[in-house]
Design an enzyme around this catalytic site. Structure first.
Site, PDB file in Angstrom:
ATOM      1  N   GLY A 293       9.197   3.545  -6.069  1.00  0.00           N
ATOM      2  CA  GLY A 293       8.516   2.529  -5.263  1.00  0.00           C
ATOM      3  C   GLY A 293       7.770   1.522  -6.320  1.00  0.00           C
TER       4      GLY A 293
ATOM      5  NE  ARG B   6      11.867   5.453  -3.185  1.00  0.00           N
ATOM      6  CZ  ARG B   6      10.686   5.435  -3.192  1.00  0.00           C
ATOM      7  NH1 ARG B   6      10.339   6.212  -4.277  1.00  0.00           N
ATOM      8  NH2 ARG B   6       9.635   4.730  -2.753  1.00  0.00           N
TER       9      ARG B   6
ATOM     10  CG  ASP C  69       6.338  12.805  -7.529  1.00  0.00           C
ATOM     11  OD1 ASP C  69       6.556  11.629  -7.050  1.00  0.00           O
ATOM     12  OD2 ASP C  69       6.619  13.868  -6.999  1.00  0.00           O
TER      13      ASP C  69
ATOM     14  CB  THR D 276       2.995   5.527  -7.271  1.00  0.00           C
ATOM     15  OG1 THR D 276       2.949   5.842  -5.807  1.00  0.00           O
ATOM     16  CG2 THR D 276       2.073   6.623  -8.125  1.00  0.00           C
TER      17      THR D 276
ATOM     18  NE  ARG E 112       7.929   9.537   0.646  1.00  0.00           N
ATOM     19  CZ  ARG E 112       8.888   8.866  -0.145  1.00  0.00           C
ATOM     20  NH1 ARG E 112      10.136   8.313   0.587  1.00  0.00           N
ATOM     21  NH2 ARG E 112       8.720   8.778  -1.357  1.00  0.00           N
TER      22      ARG E 112
HETATM   23  O1  F6P Z   1       5.809   6.203  -3.050  1.00  0.00           O
HETATM   24  C1  F6P Z   1       5.337   4.788  -2.783  1.00  0.00           C
HETATM   25  C2  F6P Z   1       5.768   4.826  -1.376  1.00  0.00           C
HETATM   26  O2  F6P Z   1       5.337   3.655  -0.635  1.00  0.00           O
HETATM   27  C3  F6P Z   1       5.321   5.836  -0.150  1.00  0.00           C
HETATM   28  O3  F6P Z   1       3.949   5.736   0.210  1.00  0.00           O
HETATM   29  C4  F6P Z   1       6.190   5.632   0.876  1.00  0.00           C
HETATM   30  O4  F6P Z   1       6.286   6.707   1.654  1.00  0.00           O
HETATM   31  C5  F6P Z   1       7.495   5.225   0.270  1.00  0.00           C
HETATM   32  O5  F6P Z   1       7.288   4.670  -0.806  1.00  0.00           O
HETATM   33  C6  F6P Z   1       8.276   4.427   0.940  1.00  0.00           C
HETATM   34  O6  F6P Z   1       9.602   4.316   0.258  1.00  0.00           O
HETATM   35  P1  F6P Z   1      10.755   3.107   0.520  1.00  0.00           P
HETATM   36  O7  F6P Z   1      10.216   1.740  -0.255  1.00  0.00           O
HETATM   37  O8  F6P Z   1      12.075   3.701  -0.431  1.00  0.00           O
HETATM   38  O9  F6P Z   1      10.754   3.015   1.825  1.00  0.00           O
END
Ligand code: F6P
Length: 323
Positions: A12, A73, A104, A127, A173
C-alpha cells in the site's frame, strides 16, 4: 565499494514514499553510487521495469503523495519461482544494493531476496498503518492521521448540527494505531480497535448513557479490522438498540493520498538517507527506523514478528475526556 543500487516501493502506498525515494537517490549520488528505480514494486522487478534515477529525476517530488515508481501487491513474489526470477533480475540489472520501501509484506520479500542472493538488502518503513517494530512511526502514518482528522472534524460539525451519532471507519486491517490517534485527537466518544474485544452491548449502553447525560452528538471511530466487524456492520448489529439517529462514514483510501506532512517528509528524508548509509557501510538484512530520534537498524524478521504495543492508556484518556 558499492556501485549501483536499486529502489522500489511496494504494498500500500503512503504519503512520504516519494520523499524517501528522493532521499535515497540524492544520498546515493552524494556517495557516488548509481540508482535504478524499479517500477510497480516486486511486480515490476519480475517484469524488468526499470528507470534510471538521478538528482534531477527526483526534483519537485518531496511534497507529492503517492509514489513516482508506482506500487503493487505481488502474489508471484510469494512463490519460489517468483523469488528466483526476482533474484536473477537483480543480477541482470547489476544491482549490488537494494532498498525496499514498504510494510511487512515488502520486507518478507526483501528478506527472502537477501537470503537468496549476495545483494545487500535494506528496508525503509513506508505504510500508513504504523504496524512495524523497529521504528516509533512509519512513513505515511502522520499524514494519514491528519487527513482522517480533517474528515472527522467535518463530520463533527454535521453530527452536532443534526444531533446524530456517527460511525467513522478508518484504515487499519490488523492494528488500531490510526483509529487510536485520530480518535483521541478528534475528541471521539468511542474508539474500536482490533487489539481489544468490542462488546456491542457495552457500546450501546455507553451511547444511551451519554444521551441521557445530555450529549446529543457522538463520534465512534472504528478501525476497519475491528473484531466486531466493519463500521456498517457494527451500526447494523446495534440496530434498534441505537436510541439515536445515526450515519456511517468510511474514510477509506482518502487516508492514503495527499501531500505528506512535515513530519513524514522529515522522517522519509532521514530514513532514505539512513538506508543508503547502511548499504554503503556494508550492512544488509535490516530495516532502518527512527527510535527516540535516532536512526537504528532492526533485522527484517523482528520488524513483523515482534508486536508493537498500542498505547492503551490513550484509550483510557479518551474515556476520561469524552464526558
Ligand atoms: O496497509 C495499508 C492499508 O491502507 C491498510 O490500512 C488497508 O487495510 C489496506 O492497505 C488496503 O489495501 P488496498 O489498497 O489493497 O485496498
Amino acid at each position: 565499494m558499492m556501485r549501483r543500487i536499486g529502489v522500489l516501493t511496494s504494498g500500500g502506498d503512503g504519503p512520504g514514499m516519494n520523499a524517501a525515494i528522493r532521499a535515497v537517490v540524492r544520498s546515493a549520488v552524494f556517495n557516488d553510487v548509481e540508482v535504478i528505480g524499479i517500477r510497480r514494486g516486486f511486480a515490476g522487478l519480475l517484469d524488468g521495469e526499470t528507470v534510471d534515477l538521478g538528482p534531477r529525476t527526483v526534483a519537485n517530488l518531496i511534497h507529492r503523495g503517492g509514489t513516482m515508481l508506482g506500487t503493487a501487491r505481488s502474489e508471484e513474489m510469494k512463490t519460489a519461482a517468483g523469488l528466483r526470477k526476482a533474484a536473477e533480475n537483480l543480477d541482470a540489472f547489476g544491482i549490488e544494493g537494494f532498498i525496499a520501501i514498504g510494510g511487512d509484506g515488502t520486507f518478507r520479500g526483501a528478506q527472502a531476496l537477501s537470503e537468496l542472493t549476495n545483494v545487500h538488502v535494506v528496508g525503509v518503513p513506508g505504510t500508513i498503518d504504523n504496524d512495524l517494530c523497529g521504528t516509533d512511526v512509519t512513513i505515511g502514518f502522520d499524514t494519514a492521521v491528519n487527513t482522517a482528522l480533517e474528515g472527522i472534524d467535518r463530520l463533527r460539525d454535521t453530527a452536532e448540527a443534526h444531533q446524530r451519532l456517527f460511525f467513522v471507519e478508518v484504515m487499519g486491517r490488523t492494528r488500531g494505531f490510526i483509529a487510536l490517534s485520530v480518535g483521541v485527537a478528534g475528541g471521539a466518544e468511542d474508539i474500536l480497535v482490533p487489539e481489544i474485544r468490542t462488546d456491542l452491548a457495552e457500546l450501546s449502553e455507553a451511547i444511551r448513557e451519554r444521551l441521557a447525560a445530555g450529549k446529543r452528538a457522538s463520534l465512534v471511530v472504528v478501525a476497519e479490522g475491528d473484531d466486531a466487524g466493519r463500521a456498517f456492520e457494527i451500526a447494523e448489529k446495534l440496530g434498534e438498540n441505537l436510541v439515536m439517529d445515526y450515519r456511517v462514514c468510511v474514510l477509506g483510501h482518502l487516508q492514503r493520498g495527499g501531500a505528506p506532512s512535515a513530519q513524514d517528509r522529515l522522517l522519509a528524508s532521514k530514513l532514505g538517507a539512513g538506508a543508503v548509509r547502511t548499504l554503503v557501510e556494508g550492512r544488509t538484512g535490516v530495516m532502518v527506523g527512527l527510535v527516540n530520534g535516532k536512526v537504528v537498524e532492526t533485522p527484517f524478521e523482528q520488524t513483523w514478528s515482534n508486536v508493537k504495543d498500542l498505547d492503551t492508556e490513550l484509550l483510557y484518556l479518551m474515556k476520561v475526556l469524552a464526558r
